[in-house]
Scaffold this active site. Structure first.
Site, short mmCIF file in Angstrom:
data_model
loop_
_atom_site.label_atom_id
_atom_site.label_comp_id
_atom_site.label_asym_id
_atom_site.label_seq_id
_atom_site.Cartn_x
_atom_site.Cartn_y
_atom_site.Cartn_z
N LYS A 11 40.78 49.37 27.37
CA LYS A 11 39.30 49.18 28.16
C LYS A 11 38.76 50.54 28.52
O LYS A 11 39.37 51.48 28.39
CB LYS A 11 39.60 48.50 29.44
CG LYS A 11 40.05 47.00 29.13
CD LYS A 11 40.03 46.16 30.44
CE LYS A 11 40.39 44.52 30.07
NZ LYS A 11 40.20 43.67 31.29
N TYR A 51 33.77 37.22 26.65
CA TYR A 51 34.20 36.88 28.12
C TYR A 51 33.70 35.40 28.09
O TYR A 51 33.46 35.01 29.57
CB TYR A 51 34.00 37.88 28.87
CG TYR A 51 35.09 38.78 28.91
CD1 TYR A 51 36.43 38.54 29.18
CD2 TYR A 51 35.12 40.21 28.69
CE1 TYR A 51 37.44 39.38 28.99
CE2 TYR A 51 35.78 41.06 28.81
CZ TYR A 51 37.09 40.76 28.82
OH TYR A 51 38.18 41.80 28.75
N PHE A 59 32.71 37.32 39.01
CA PHE A 59 32.92 38.76 38.64
C PHE A 59 32.45 38.93 37.25
O PHE A 59 32.49 40.06 36.53
CB PHE A 59 34.35 39.18 38.54
CG PHE A 59 35.43 38.27 37.81
CD1 PHE A 59 35.44 38.47 36.47
CD2 PHE A 59 35.98 37.19 38.43
CE1 PHE A 59 36.39 37.43 35.75
CE2 PHE A 59 36.90 36.43 37.87
CZ PHE A 59 36.90 36.52 36.58
N ARG A 87 51.74 40.65 27.22
CA ARG A 87 51.40 40.58 28.66
C ARG A 87 52.61 40.87 29.57
O ARG A 87 52.24 41.37 30.63
CB ARG A 87 51.14 38.78 28.80
CG ARG A 87 50.02 38.13 27.93
CD ARG A 87 49.74 36.84 28.35
NE ARG A 87 49.16 36.56 29.59
CZ ARG A 87 48.11 36.79 30.11
NH1 ARG A 87 47.19 37.28 29.46
NH2 ARG A 87 47.69 36.40 31.31
N ASN A 114 41.33 47.62 34.53
CA ASN A 114 42.60 47.40 34.73
C ASN A 114 42.93 47.82 33.19
O ASN A 114 44.42 47.14 32.71
CB ASN A 114 42.96 45.76 35.02
CG ASN A 114 42.44 44.80 34.11
OD1 ASN A 114 41.54 45.20 33.02
ND2 ASN A 114 42.97 43.55 34.27
N HIS A 117 43.33 44.47 27.97
CA HIS A 117 43.48 42.95 27.86
C HIS A 117 44.18 42.76 26.87
O HIS A 117 44.60 43.27 25.86
CB HIS A 117 41.86 42.72 27.42
CG HIS A 117 41.73 41.34 26.92
ND1 HIS A 117 41.62 40.14 27.77
CD2 HIS A 117 41.91 40.64 25.58
CE1 HIS A 117 41.67 39.08 27.16
NE2 HIS A 117 41.92 39.26 25.90
N GLU A 128 40.49 35.18 19.33
CA GLU A 128 40.14 36.74 19.57
C GLU A 128 40.24 37.71 18.74
O GLU A 128 39.54 38.76 18.33
CB GLU A 128 41.01 37.22 20.94
CG GLU A 128 40.45 36.09 22.11
CD GLU A 128 41.33 36.81 23.52
OE1 GLU A 128 41.03 36.31 24.43
OE2 GLU A 128 42.11 37.81 23.50
P1 CMP Z 1 41.18 40.18 31.23
O1 CMP Z 1 42.51 40.39 30.62
O2 CMP Z 1 40.37 41.14 30.37
O3 CMP Z 1 40.28 38.98 31.34
C1 CMP Z 1 39.22 38.72 32.21
C2 CMP Z 1 39.23 39.90 32.92
O4 CMP Z 1 38.19 39.79 34.11
C3 CMP Z 1 40.25 40.56 33.53
O5 CMP Z 1 41.22 41.01 32.57
C4 CMP Z 1 39.86 41.34 34.87
O6 CMP Z 1 39.56 42.61 34.33
C5 CMP Z 1 38.79 40.82 35.05
N1 CMP Z 1 38.86 40.00 36.40
C6 CMP Z 1 39.76 38.96 36.51
N2 CMP Z 1 39.71 38.55 37.92
C7 CMP Z 1 38.72 39.51 38.38
C8 CMP Z 1 38.26 39.50 39.73
N3 CMP Z 1 38.91 38.60 40.74
N4 CMP Z 1 37.48 40.39 40.11
C9 CMP Z 1 37.05 41.23 39.00
N5 CMP Z 1 37.43 41.30 37.85
C10 CMP Z 1 38.37 40.33 37.55
#
Ligand code: CMP
Length: 140
Positions: A11, A51, A59, A87, A114, A117, A128
């Site tokens: 990311k 998404y 979010f 994961r 984070n 993904h 995906e």
């Molecule tokens: P990802 O695995 O890319 O899938 C969905 C993304 O949404 C997740 O990682 C996070 O980066 C984001 N995400 C999930 N929960 C939250 C949250 N509570 N607040 C902000 N971002 C979130």
């Protein structure tokens, strides 16, 4: 156990900090093979489509804004139980809850930024992967 493929995204928070190589090393050290990889910048339409399952979540807007804020590296990982293995290597979505040594524990800034993904099931992995890659792009 079967050989699987999964979609991974490095990311914008991670590409900004020049962490692509260290994240790739962590994936490879875990036995995952990078069989396709491309650095790209997601458009708003692409991020919203990717998404789409999160469209109703509070979010969602922030997530789309973040995912389009800089380059990402999209990649296909291959290996035994690649979906679960990836994961495990990534760690929990919230880095505060991620196990020590995982990519998110080491590198993630917060639950949104984070760093990586990973597909959450083999079914979603197929969808995906198809979102970003054609068969000819994937060299196992
Ligand atoms: P990802 O695995 O890319 O899938 C969905 C993304 O949404 C997740 O990682 C996070 O980066 C984001 N995400 C999930 N929960 C939250 C949250 N509570 N607040 C902000 N971002 C979130």
């Amino acid at each position: 156990m079967a050989t699987e493929r999964t979609l991974s995204i490095i990311k914008p928070d991670a590409t900004r900090r020049n962490l692509t190589g260290r994240i790739n090393a962590a994936l490879e050290d875990a036995g995952l093979r990078i069989v396709a990889q491309r650095r790209t910048r997601l458009t708003q339409a692409q991020a919203e489509a990717f998404y789409a399952v999160h469209r109703e979540r509070p979010f969602f807007r922030g997530l789309v804004e973040f995912m389009t804020s800089g380059p990402v590296v999209v990649q296909v990982l291959e290996g035994e139980s690649a979906v679960a293995k990836n994961r495990e290597v990534m760690g929990a979505t919230d880095p505060k809850k991620a196990a020590a040594g995982t990519i998110r524990a080491q590198f993630a800034e917060d639950i949104e930024a984070n760093s990586v993904h990973g597909s959450d099931s083999p079914e979603n992995a197929a969808i995906e992967i198809g979102f970003f890659f054609g068969q000819v792009d994937i060299v196992g």
